[in-house]
Design an enzyme around this catalytic site. Structure first.
Site, short mmCIF file in Angstrom:
data_model
loop_
_atom_site.label_atom_id
_atom_site.label_comp_id
_atom_site.label_asym_id
_atom_site.label_seq_id
_atom_site.Cartn_x
_atom_site.Cartn_y
_atom_site.Cartn_z
N THR A 100 47.10 -13.56 58.93
CA THR A 100 48.43 -13.14 58.52
C THR A 100 49.34 -12.99 59.74
O THR A 100 50.53 -13.37 59.70
CB THR A 100 48.33 -11.82 57.73
OG1 THR A 100 47.60 -12.11 56.53
CG2 THR A 100 49.69 -11.26 57.37
N GLY B 31 45.16 -19.45 58.09
CA GLY B 31 44.73 -18.63 59.23
C GLY B 31 45.11 -17.18 58.99
O GLY B 31 45.28 -16.76 57.85
N GLU C 254 41.10 -6.61 57.77
CA GLU C 254 40.19 -7.75 57.64
C GLU C 254 39.29 -7.82 58.87
O GLU C 254 39.77 -7.97 59.99
CB GLU C 254 40.99 -9.06 57.52
CG GLU C 254 40.11 -10.25 57.27
CD GLU C 254 40.89 -11.56 57.15
OE1 GLU C 254 41.77 -11.82 57.98
OE2 GLU C 254 40.59 -12.33 56.20
N CYS D 150 37.81 -16.07 53.95
CA CYS D 150 39.06 -15.37 53.61
C CYS D 150 38.90 -14.58 52.32
O CYS D 150 39.51 -13.53 52.15
CB CYS D 150 40.20 -16.36 53.50
SG CYS D 150 39.84 -17.73 52.40
N GLY E 66 50.48 -16.37 60.69
CA GLY E 66 51.33 -16.87 59.61
C GLY E 66 52.75 -16.34 59.73
O GLY E 66 53.74 -17.08 59.57
P1 NAD Z 1 44.22 -17.74 63.43
O1 NAD Z 1 45.45 -17.32 62.72
O2 NAD Z 1 43.87 -17.08 64.71
O3 NAD Z 1 44.30 -19.31 63.78
C1 NAD Z 1 44.53 -20.27 62.79
C2 NAD Z 1 45.17 -21.49 63.42
O4 NAD Z 1 46.44 -21.11 63.93
C3 NAD Z 1 44.37 -22.05 64.60
O5 NAD Z 1 44.44 -23.46 64.57
C4 NAD Z 1 45.13 -21.50 65.80
O6 NAD Z 1 45.00 -22.29 66.95
C5 NAD Z 1 46.55 -21.52 65.27
N1 NAD Z 1 47.47 -20.62 65.99
C6 NAD Z 1 47.18 -19.43 66.57
N2 NAD Z 1 48.28 -18.92 67.15
C7 NAD Z 1 49.29 -19.80 66.93
C8 NAD Z 1 50.67 -19.85 67.29
N3 NAD Z 1 51.23 -18.88 68.03
N4 NAD Z 1 51.41 -20.89 66.87
C9 NAD Z 1 50.87 -21.88 66.14
N5 NAD Z 1 49.56 -21.90 65.80
C10 NAD Z 1 48.78 -20.87 66.18
O7 NAD Z 1 43.05 -17.66 62.37
P2 NAD Z 1 41.51 -17.97 62.58
O8 NAD Z 1 40.93 -16.87 63.40
O9 NAD Z 1 41.34 -19.38 63.04
O10 NAD Z 1 40.96 -17.89 61.08
C11 NAD Z 1 40.65 -16.72 60.45
C12 NAD Z 1 41.78 -16.30 59.52
O11 NAD Z 1 42.04 -17.34 58.58
C13 NAD Z 1 41.41 -15.10 58.68
O12 NAD Z 1 42.49 -14.21 58.64
C14 NAD Z 1 41.18 -15.70 57.30
O13 NAD Z 1 41.34 -14.80 56.22
C15 NAD Z 1 42.15 -16.80 57.27
N6 NAD Z 1 41.80 -17.80 56.25
C16 NAD Z 1 42.56 -17.86 55.12
C17 NAD Z 1 42.24 -18.77 54.12
C18 NAD Z 1 43.08 -18.91 52.89
O14 NAD Z 1 42.95 -19.93 52.21
N7 NAD Z 1 43.93 -17.96 52.57
C19 NAD Z 1 41.14 -19.61 54.28
C20 NAD Z 1 40.38 -19.52 55.46
C21 NAD Z 1 40.72 -18.61 56.45
#
Ligand code: NAD
Length: 495
Positions: A243, A241, A398, A299, A246
């Site tokens: 950064t 997800g 991004e 990503c 993360g």
């Molecule tokens: P996001 O970080 O908003 O959400 C990802 C996941 O985290 C979701 O399931 C969300 O519900 C959960 N989440 C959100 N807040 C949280 C919290 N406080 N505690 C625990 N979990 C929480 O990301 P997104 O919008 O779903 O996806 C897009 C992002 O993912 C982009 O930044 C993209 O670059 C990244 N991505 C990275 C890769 C990789 O392999 N590096 C692959 C695909 C997507």
């Protein structure tokens, strides 16, 4: 299938919207739900269980019980392999349903979901199944009065928190190695695309993977996700997800039980076209697909295109032609190459970055507008900015949409400096006919993956992950299995 068949299939499609806990489809403990929206028309696909702390407690307890019972964790790898192979076969047997769920839930073109997402999910499970009974442990070199074993053991309860852009593939990159290694896995899909994970859990159970070993908790990040990340009986958080999230998860691990954390995060990948590119048309067509594929919600999107000044105008003119083949369409139309943006919030974010680019003084050469509003869905044109400088926000942040920044450079060193001047380091790519330049530049690029004369090449054999704030750990390949195992050293003294 033709367009009409897909539309008919979509109308008849039935699917589960409950959580999958301890082998059973179940409502959330508090009975709460959230509406799951189809991004192509803004309509609800159903009310999905909105899991919270109580559901996390149930799932973690079931996962721990399953793990401690040894029903999966202590099976011979060759036995786990059989169930995982059956799981992969069931995905393949239901490939159209999985693809359709992905298309309707995430807005992606059905041809992409059929050509990549659904088969790649099956391949990932099958690949890890095949791998797991071919991995040996180690005997360390010692004197004759000792036997020293270095063995790998499953880490325990793994929580996989995944995004919406490739819902089933991202889940499979965690599930495949974590299940193969013998862990109990709880998947928390994105609240924007929960349906395919629930379906995968049903198929896995049908394949013989025991209750409690693969569970799914749909819900919001700051509810179910956060409760998993803070839970003292979760041994590992594996995340894909943004950064920003993360970083939070690493903090939650520190605030709780120092669970292992693996973060696959965002990117702002540089894509360099040198003046000695062999096939400029191929490079430009690839640059277009690198920003338009999956609506730019990738990503590794090649969102910063660095072009040698001597070919800059030519490249820009070819880019403008190239994006004509990538106009948004209903995702269930089989010749659609671009579908819908995941939701209104993400669409607004993309449009606001387009506005920022214009205000920053970049030149908008094509696209820039929301389209197909009459559908009720969230569509945006592929957008190209030229005369972008490395300091502009559109070239640093991004966007996660089909917005390309084209940046000129004069020398190899300048290209590398611009490419590496980013907080991210997920992927990079370059086009040249000079092998020495290709190798030297690949070494200099601070990115987890470098594509030479292609973009997004690779398969299950290649590790995938980032440098810098793009994260840590690697998905795919045998290296992914390392994340889901603890290394144990056993020193045996001999008489
Ligand atoms: P996001 O970080 O908003 O959400 C990802 C996941 O985290 C979701 O399931 C969300 O519900 C959960 N989440 C959100 N807040 C949280 C919290 N406080 N505690 C625990 N979990 C929480 O990301 P997104 O919008 O779903 O996806 C897009 C992002 O993912 C982009 O930044 C993209 O670059 C990244 N991505 C990275 C890769 C990789 O392999 N590096 C692959 C695909 C997507």
């Amino acid at each position: 299938m033709d367009n009409q068949s897909w539309h008919e299939f979509a109308e008849q499609l039935t699917y589960s919207t409950q959580a999958f806990i301890n082998g059973t489809l179940t409502n959330s403990a508090e009975g709460r739900t959230f509406s799951c929206i189809n991004p192509a028309n803004g309509e609800s696909l159903g009310d999905v269980a909105r899991c919270g702390e109580a559901d996390v407690e149930l799932a973690v307890t079931a996962a721990r019980q399953a793990f401690n019972s040894g029903c999966w964790s202590e099976l011979a790898p060759s036995e786990r392999k059989k169930s995982l192979q059956k799981f992969a076969q069931l995905i393949e047997a239901n490939i159209e349903k999985l693809a359709l769920l992905e298309s309707m839930d995430a807005g992606k073109p059905i041809s992409d979901a059929m050509g990549y997402d659904a088969p790649a999910t099956a391949r990932c499970i099958a690949w890890n199944a095949e791998a797991i009974d071919k991995i040996y442990d180690e005997v360390a070199p010692t004197s004759s009065d000792a036997l020293a074993l270095v063995t790998r053991e499953p880490v325990g309860v793994v929580a996989a928190i995944v995004p919406w852009n490739f819902p089933s593939v991202m889940a499979s990159w965690k599930l495949g190695p974590a299940l193969a290694a013998g862990n109990s896995v709880i998947v928390k899909p994105s609240e924007k695309s929960p349906l395919s994970a629930i379906y995968l859990a049903e198929l896995a159970f049908e394949a013989g993977i025991p209750a409690g070993v693969f569970q799914v908790l749909p819900g919001f990040g700051n509810e179910a996700g956060q409760a998993l990340a803070l839970h003292n009986d979760v041994d590992c958080i594996t995340f894909t997800g943004s950064t920003a999230v993360g970083k939070k998860l690493v903090t939650f691990a520190g605030e709780s039980n120092l669970k292992r954390t693996f973060m696959e995060c965002g990117g702002k990948s540089p894509h360099i076209i040198f003046d000695d590119v062999k096939d400029i048309d191929k490079a430009v067509a690839t640059a277009v697909s690198a920003i338009c594929y999956n609506q730019g919600e990738v990503c590794t999107a090649g969102s910063r295109l660095l072009v040698h000044r001597s070919i800059y105008d030519d490249v820009v003119s070819k880019l403008k032609d190239g994006v004509k083949n990538w106009q948004p369409k209903n995702p269930l139309t089989i010749d659609s190459s671009m579908g819908a943006i995941i939701d209104e919030q993400q669409l607004s974010k993309i449009l606001s970055y387009i506005d920022i680019g214009v205000k920053e003084g970049a030149t908008l050469v094509c696209g820039g507008k929301q389209v197909l509003q009459e559908t009720g869905g969230f569509f945006v044109e592929p957008t190209i900015f030229t005369n972008v400088t490395p300091a502009m926000r559109i070239s640093r942040e991004e966007i996660f949409g089909p917005v390309l920044s084209v940046i000129p450079f004069d020398t190899v060193d300048e290209a590398l400096e611009i490419a590496n001047d980013s907080e991210y380091g997920l992927a990079a790519g370059l086009w040249t006919s000079d092998i020495t330049k290709a190798v030297r530049c690949s070494r200099a690029l601070r990115a987890g993956t470098v594509f030479v004369n292609n973009w997004d090449g690779g398969d299950m054999t290649m590790p995938f992950g980032g440098y810098k704030q793009s994260g840590n750990g690697r998905d795919k390949s045998l290296h992914a299995i390392e994340k889901y195992t603890e290394l144990k050293s056993t020193w045996i003294e001999l008489d």
